[in-house]
Motif scaffolding. Sequence first.
Motif, PDB file in Angstrom:
ATOM      1  N   ARG A 143     -13.267  21.606 -16.587  1.00 11.95           N
ATOM      2  CA  ARG A 143     -14.252  20.526 -16.467  1.00 11.95           C
ATOM      3  C   ARG A 143     -13.637  19.188 -16.813  1.00 11.95           C
ATOM      4  O   ARG A 143     -14.031  18.151 -16.286  1.00 11.95           O
ATOM      5  N   HIS A 144     -12.663  19.166 -17.717  1.00 12.85           N
ATOM      6  CA  HIS A 144     -12.034  17.919 -18.152  1.00 12.85           C
ATOM      7  C   HIS A 144     -10.596  17.829 -17.632  1.00 12.85           C
ATOM      8  O   HIS A 144      -9.708  17.345 -18.331  1.00 12.85           O
ATOM      9  N   SER A 145     -10.374  18.237 -16.419  1.00  8.87           N
ATOM     10  CA  SER A 145      -9.019  18.440 -15.916  1.00  8.87           C
ATOM     11  C   SER A 145      -8.131  17.213 -16.056  1.00  8.87           C
ATOM     12  O   SER A 145      -7.046  17.286 -16.639  1.00  8.87           O
ATOM     13  N   ARG A 146      -8.542  16.077 -15.536  1.00  9.15           N
ATOM     14  CA  ARG A 146      -7.690  14.882 -15.581  1.00  9.15           C
ATOM     15  C   ARG A 146      -7.565  14.332 -16.991  1.00  9.15           C
ATOM     16  O   ARG A 146      -6.459  14.025 -17.443  1.00  9.15           O
ATOM     17  N   THR A 147      -8.681  14.182 -17.696  1.00  9.35           N
ATOM     18  CA  THR A 147      -8.601  13.597 -19.034  1.00  9.35           C
ATOM     19  C   THR A 147      -7.838  14.506 -19.994  1.00  9.35           C
ATOM     20  O   THR A 147      -7.070  14.027 -20.834  1.00  9.35           O
ATOM     21  N   ALA A 148      -8.028  15.820 -19.866  1.00  8.31           N
ATOM     22  CA  ALA A 148      -7.361  16.756 -20.776  1.00  8.31           C
ATOM     23  C   ALA A 148      -5.936  17.079 -20.353  1.00  8.31           C
ATOM     24  O   ALA A 148      -5.206  17.734 -21.104  1.00  8.31           O
ATOM     25  N   GLY A 149      -5.536  16.648 -19.164  1.00 12.21           N
ATOM     26  CA  GLY A 149      -4.197  16.954 -18.691  1.00 12.21           C
ATOM     27  C   GLY A 149      -4.046  18.374 -18.192  1.00 12.21           C
ATOM     28  O   GLY A 149      -2.921  18.868 -18.055  1.00 12.21           O
ATOM     29  N   THR A 150      -5.162  19.030 -17.864  1.00 12.22           N
ATOM     30  CA  THR A 150      -5.100  20.407 -17.380  1.00 12.22           C
ATOM     31  C   THR A 150      -4.275  20.509 -16.100  1.00 12.22           C
ATOM     32  O   THR A 150      -3.545  21.484 -15.879  1.00 12.22           O
ATOM     33  N   ASP A 151      -4.394  19.486 -15.251  1.00 13.48           N
ATOM     34  CA  ASP A 151      -3.644  19.505 -13.990  1.00 13.48           C
ATOM     35  C   ASP A 151      -2.139  19.455 -14.211  1.00 13.48           C
ATOM     36  O   ASP A 151      -1.361  19.803 -13.317  1.00 13.48           O
ATOM     37  N   LEU A 152      -1.701  19.021 -15.397  1.00 15.87           N
ATOM     38  CA  LEU A 152      -0.272  18.943 -15.699  1.00 15.87           C
ATOM     39  C   LEU A 152       0.305  20.270 -16.189  1.00 15.87           C
ATOM     40  O   LEU A 152       1.533  20.444 -16.224  1.00 15.87           O
ATOM     41  N   LEU A 153      -0.561  21.199 -16.582  1.00 12.93           N
ATOM     42  CA  LEU A 153      -0.083  22.412 -17.250  1.00 12.93           C
ATOM     43  C   LEU A 153       0.852  23.268 -16.398  1.00 12.93           C
ATOM     44  O   LEU A 153       1.860  23.761 -16.922  1.00 12.93           O
ATOM     45  N   PRO A 154       0.576  23.486 -15.093  1.00 18.36           N
ATOM     46  CA  PRO A 154       1.539  24.302 -14.327  1.00 18.36           C
ATOM     47  C   PRO A 154       2.948  23.721 -14.329  1.00 18.36           C
ATOM     48  O   PRO A 154       3.931  24.472 -14.451  1.00 18.36           O
TER      49      PRO A 154
END
Length: 348
Positions: free
Chosen positions: A164-175
């Motif tokens: 839900r917080h992909s961009r703000t939490a940096g989830t998209d950076l994890l891979p």
Amino acid sequence: MNVLLWHLHGSWTSAFVQGPHRYLLPTVPGRGPWGSGRPSACTWPAHAVDVQPERLADTDVDIVVLQRPEEIALADRWLRRTPGREVAAVYVEHDVPHEAAATSRHPMTDRDDMTLVHISPFNALMWDSGRTRTAVVEHGILDPGRRYTGELPAAATVVNEPMRHSRTAGTDLLPGLARGAPLDVFGRGTEGLGMRLGAATRIQGRGDLPQSRMHDELARRRVYLHPMRWSSLGLALIEAMQLGLPVVALATSGAAAAVPPEAGVSATDPERLADALRELVADPARARAHGAVARAHAVRRYGLPRFLRDWDAVLHQATADHRRRRPRDIRRRATHLRVVRPAVEPRR
């Protein structure tokens, strides 16, 4: 003094109620966000007590600690006194602006009846609070103790609701970051995260664990990753540092000033962070040395004694300001409203 506040942010409230005052926590049937009261599974001091809303009007309250705009109307109804005008109040801002950085106006902008307290200098910098008096009281936490073993060659991070917080939490950076080291992600909504990100062999969602157990699990990982793009300053980062973990962090938001260079690696280039994860996982001695610096820094800067001293100063200043201002506010109400509630003498 008697301090009314809502139990909203668990770790922050756990630290706040360690102070020398009596803390009144509204409790409603079924609990919930507007009256969750004192948590049952906690070791809070005895002077943090549940209070039923219907009893607040007859309760001696010296100051209200607000954390959401809606609490102003609730406190007014339950206390039969308006926060700021008829009882001293401060407003604590835990978050950065949700919309435009730097130009977002705070809900408490241009108030002359309370202090707006930010939990980091970055918060205070980003919010436009107009003429409202502001202060900064940086986080303080109950020291979990140095538990670091670093026995697992992986990185740990804590992210609630990462999709839900992909961009703000940096989830998209994890891979991309997981190319540097396997990632174990703790927090609400992390189950099956690796599968959802297409990196099931490198990213494992570990779920939302009880705090002490999560601390033990974090301490077993070799390094802590802080991938937040936009955040005030996560308590999990400070807890990891106090546990003794070295840190690899995006040098954005409050983390840029919270992590000293000797505590690990801080950068805005994700490739550099992936390299840092790879290097620290491969070098346990270096990871342990960085972690020792991280712990010493976090204990000094974010220790509980400093936090409680700072808050004590804010609360006493706010109640003193209210006493000086109150006769003028009562006259103003009489002039403009023609109706004045019975005055209640402040405690001295």
